[in-house]
Design a protein around this motif. Structure first.
Motif, short mmCIF file in Angstrom:
data_model
loop_
_atom_site.label_atom_id
_atom_site.label_comp_id
_atom_site.label_asym_id
_atom_site.label_seq_id
_atom_site.Cartn_x
_atom_site.Cartn_y
_atom_site.Cartn_z
N ASN A 54 -13.69 -6.22 -1.39
CA ASN A 54 -13.63 -7.74 -0.68
C ASN A 54 -13.61 -7.40 0.49
OD1 ASN A 54 -12.81 -9.55 -2.76
ND2 ASN A 54 -11.90 -7.75 -3.16
N GLY A 55 -14.18 -6.90 1.23
CA GLY A 55 -14.01 -6.59 2.70
C GLY A 55 -12.85 -6.56 3.40
N LEU A 56 -11.50 -5.88 2.78
CA LEU A 56 -10.84 -6.00 3.99
C LEU A 56 -10.42 -4.93 3.94
CD1 LEU A 56 -8.77 -8.47 1.27
CD2 LEU A 56 -9.67 -8.63 3.33
N ILE A 57 -8.78 -4.19 4.44
CA ILE A 57 -8.67 -2.68 5.13
C ILE A 57 -7.62 -2.98 4.95
CG2 ILE A 57 -10.31 -1.75 6.49
CD1 ILE A 57 -8.78 -2.62 8.67
N PRO A 58 -6.87 -1.08 4.46
CA PRO A 58 -5.51 -1.00 4.04
C PRO A 58 -4.45 -1.57 5.54
CG PRO A 58 -6.60 0.65 3.03
CD PRO A 58 -7.88 -0.24 3.31
N GLY A 59 -3.53 -2.27 5.67
CA GLY A 59 -3.29 -2.03 7.50
C GLY A 59 -1.43 -0.95 7.09
N HIS A 60 -0.49 -1.98 7.47
CA HIS A 60 0.52 -0.77 7.26
C HIS A 60 1.04 -0.18 6.10
CE1 HIS A 60 1.08 -0.99 11.74
NE2 HIS A 60 1.39 -2.25 11.61
N LEU A 61 1.47 0.70 5.30
CA LEU A 61 1.46 1.37 4.26
C LEU A 61 3.49 1.48 4.16
CD1 LEU A 61 -1.60 3.32 3.12
CD2 LEU A 61 -1.47 0.91 3.07
N THR A 62 3.73 1.14 3.93
CA THR A 62 5.47 1.66 3.88
C THR A 62 5.34 1.94 1.79
OG1 THR A 62 5.90 0.06 4.79
CG2 THR A 62 7.87 0.21 3.89
N GLU A 63 6.37 3.32 2.14
CA GLU A 63 6.90 3.81 0.79
C GLU A 63 8.22 3.80 0.72
OE1 GLU A 63 3.38 6.66 0.37
OE2 GLU A 63 5.23 7.70 1.90
N VAL A 64 8.69 3.54 -1.27
CA VAL A 64 10.00 3.47 -0.97
C VAL A 64 10.98 3.78 -2.34
CG1 VAL A 64 10.13 1.14 0.61
CG2 VAL A 64 10.07 1.11 -2.20
N TYR A 65 10.94 4.06 -2.40
CA TYR A 65 12.22 4.09 -3.99
C TYR A 65 12.35 2.84 -4.56
CZ TYR A 65 11.72 9.35 -2.34
OH TYR A 65 11.74 10.82 -2.05
N GLY A 66 11.66 2.27 -5.65
CA GLY A 66 11.51 1.44 -6.01
C GLY A 66 11.93 1.38 -7.41
N GLY A 67 12.31 2.88 -8.21
CA GLY A 67 12.12 2.71 -9.64
C GLY A 67 11.51 2.88 -10.66
#
Length: 169
Positions: A54-67
């Motif tokens: 779709n012509g977009l790029i990944p920005g900030h990637l934040t990782e969390v323990y979401g369960g």
């Protein structure tokens, strides 16, 4: 002009051209703005492919323990799905690391027999790392004389535990 359609050509349509003359065309990359696709629920690999398509790029990637049950699944995104953004815009993603690993204080293994230690490691979901054997005359036979990590050190489930065993020749 829709993506992959001819946006411009030279010479113009209907013009006469000499044999072997070059014709130049410009192929459209699609509109300059695009709607942000729904990425929540996809894993990071799939989400990246969808963004690129779709012509977009990944920005900030934040990782969390979401369960969640799927490690790497997208929990949230900014901008939200349906928002119209410029082609090439970044989409920030919140990524689920799954269940938080259980943390333990490392057991004292020194002085114990390896066959007694293995069930304890299993109970705490700790793996067996490297086992070394050494001979030292000043120690009891077949006991653990060193361990890594050391007793009391914080470890998480799934971590390997290595130890050195005194073995008589």
């Amino acid at each position: 002009v829709p993506k992959n359609h001819v946006a411009y050509q030279e010479p113009r349509a209907g013009a006469e051209v000499k044999k072997d003359r070059d014709i130049r065309i410009v192929v459209s990359k699609g509109p300059r703005t695009v709607p942000v696709p729904e990425l929540v629920g996809f894993d990071i690999r799939e989400a990246t492919i969808i963004m690129e398509d779709n012509g977009l790029i990944p920005g900030h990637l934040t990782e969390v323990y979401g369960g969640g049950e799927v490690t790497g699944a997208i929990l949230s995104q900014v901008p939200a799905p349906g928002n119209v953004v410029q082609r090439g815009a970044a989409v920030d993603l919140l990524i689920d690391l799954g269940h938080r690993p259980v943390e333990y204080s490392m057991l004292k293994l020194e002085g114990l027999f390896p066959e007694d230690v293995i069930p304890q490691l299993d109970r705490y979901q700790l793996g067996i790392g490297r086992i070394r054997y050494v001979q030292r005359d000043d120690l009891p036979q077949r006991v653990i004389i060193e361990q890594d990590p050391v007793a009391g050190y914080p470890v998480v489930s799934g971590s390997p535990v290595s130890f050195t065993v005194h073995r008589a020749e």
